[in-house]
Design an enzyme around this catalytic site. Sequence first.
Site, PDB file in Angstrom:
ATOM      1  CB  CYS A 148       3.606  -0.253  -6.295  1.00  0.00           C
ATOM      2  SG  CYS A 148       3.905  -1.955  -6.672  1.00  0.00           S
ATOM      3  N   GLY A 153       0.833  -1.204   0.000  1.00  0.00           N
ATOM      4  CA  GLY A 153       0.000   0.000   0.000  1.00  0.00           C
ATOM      5  C   GLY A 153       0.863   1.246   0.000  1.00  0.00           C
ATOM      6  CB  SER A 154      -0.008   4.761   0.692  1.00  0.00           C
ATOM      7  OG  SER A 154      -0.456   4.680   2.036  1.00  0.00           O
ATOM      8  N   GLY A 194       2.191   2.153   5.301  1.00  0.00           N
ATOM      9  CA  GLY A 194       3.317   1.308   5.692  1.00  0.00           C
ATOM     10  C   GLY A 194       3.981   1.779   6.972  1.00  0.00           C
ATOM     11  CD  GLU A 227       4.900  -3.980  -3.488  1.00  0.00           C
ATOM     12  OE1 GLU A 227       5.025  -2.795  -3.887  1.00  0.00           O
ATOM     13  OE2 GLU A 227       4.017  -4.736  -3.856  1.00  0.00           O
TER      14      GLU A 227
HETATM   15  C1  UN1 Z   1       1.962  -3.615  -7.428  1.00  0.00           C
HETATM   16  O1  UN1 Z   1       1.645  -2.699  -8.170  1.00  0.00           O
HETATM   17  O2  UN1 Z   1       1.708  -3.564  -6.188  1.00  0.00           O
HETATM   18  O3  UN1 Z   1       5.745  -5.603 -11.608  1.00  0.00           O
HETATM   19  C2  UN1 Z   1       2.565  -4.887  -7.883  1.00  0.00           C
HETATM   20  C3  UN1 Z   1       4.538  -5.371 -11.725  1.00  0.00           C
HETATM   21  C4  UN1 Z   1       3.557  -6.416 -11.245  1.00  0.00           C
HETATM   22  C5  UN1 Z   1       3.295  -6.260  -9.795  1.00  0.00           C
HETATM   23  C6  UN1 Z   1       2.925  -4.902  -9.331  1.00  0.00           C
HETATM   24  N1  UN1 Z   1       4.094  -7.720 -11.510  1.00  0.00           N
HETATM   25  O4  UN1 Z   1       4.103  -4.349 -12.246  1.00  0.00           O
END
Ligand code: UN1
Length: 508
Positions: free
Chosen positions: A295, A239-240, A244, A261
């Site tokens: 992300c 998440g953000s 986190g 993450e």
């Molecule tokens: C995410 O956006 O939290 O590498 C994960 C990637 C994907 C996973 C993204 N396999 O863009």
Amino acid sequence: MKEILERLGIKEINSGAYCGEWLDTKGKIIEVFSPIDDSLLAKVKSASAEDFNTIMHKSKEAFKTWRMIPAPQRGEIVRQIGLELRKFKGDLGKLVTIEMGKIFTEGLGEVQEMIDMADFAVGLSRQLYGATMPSERPLHRMYEQWHPLGVIGIISAFNFPVAVWAWNAFIAGVCGDTMVWKPSSFTPLTAIAVTNIVHKVVERNNIPKAIFNLVIGPGSDIGEKLINDKDILLISATGSCQMGKRVHQAIAKRYGRAILELGGNNAIIVMEDANLELALKAVLFGAVGTAGQRCTTTRRVILHEKIFNAFAKKLKSAYSTIPIGDPLDKNILMGPLVDQSSVIEYQNALEKIKIQGGEIFYGGKVLNENVPGKLYVQPTIVIARNDMPIVQDETFAPILYLIKMKDINEAIALHNDVPQGLSSSIFTNNLQYAEQFLSHKGSDCGIANVNIGTSGAEIGGAFGGEKETGGGREAGSDSWKAYMRRQTNTINWGKEMPLAQGVEFDVE
Ligand code: UN1
């Protein structure tokens, strides 16, 4: 649509708590709307504190049996889940699209990522290797082994509503942990669908039932319970950065373990010698894919001054042809944002960009014609400086900053000059540039690529990033080690009691 929900076991009103069986939940009702057209998909009765306690109790009980089942047999359960996922790939992929708005090919890709993860975990279930090291004492043997950890918590975000669960759940599963999954409140239905699939497998095998558990409810209530529960030994949270930080502080207070993450601020460096066609494709997918809500989304392009104008022009003309609309339509490349607050965040960011001296080069508008709902925005290109506060932040929307540089050293300095450190890439055919970017003085991110974009990583590598991204690693490589308890064992099979480091302690 109705048939898909039915096949995936989604009812009009669904329970928000599972621990081998669906509980008759007592919490508030969550209404789930599709971001595509704001239609009501279904309702979920969220879990109450009592439901959470029931899940924890069953989960801890299940762990006692699950940890003693040989890892390859645990792998067999994950293998069967992988087979079920193959059967439901189309339906589940579609539900991902309907519930969170990514285009259907990406919805399918997400389920494929789960299947890949299952295959990986099955192999891993026979490879939870510990090392043997030479003891300095005679007739001693020293080695390490990996034990299951216990109950773990998985907090997932709306943007990868099912794949990120699979990264954690399949690894944790073969490692012998039981788990409690709290999905995003935007995407509880995909979580329920996945849990129904898992349930089939759990039912037909002679194993404890409460291994892959689910709890649905607001972060402020259920999320808090999860992160503060001392019996949850590891929390893996996506998440953000703000979320986190809160999670990390709560876990640190109770000496728990965290895999975080969090936000990214991913950049692609394009050098003067790069293949611009290749770079263009990577930037488009990286910045516009998933409507800028990964992300790993490309948020900055750091362009050499010699190609800045040419690249910006090409990008602008490509942006103007991107079909935006219903993500189920296969001609569409960009769907809606997940909800109204994301649209507002997009608009606020654009205001800040103007105030801080950025130039909106393309886009910048919320769309209200020729789209099926209210959450569609134009992908946006901004000419910016890296030190603008807005550029330093992760805005979870399709806004891309173009930043000018004059050489590789400046490019890397700008690249690293943000608080986050998830994914990065460089486009060049120059070996020296590429190697410098990958060297100790190069990219400071957890992922660094050459001539491919920042998003769309494969599951085989460890996934995660540095700095405010949180430092966690999930999915492939040896990420599994965080889900287990390492134990160093030394065995004396001689008749003497020598001490290490040559210490003498003999009683006469
Ligand atoms: C995410 O956006 O939290 O590498 C994960 C990637 C994907 C996973 C993204 N396999 O863009």
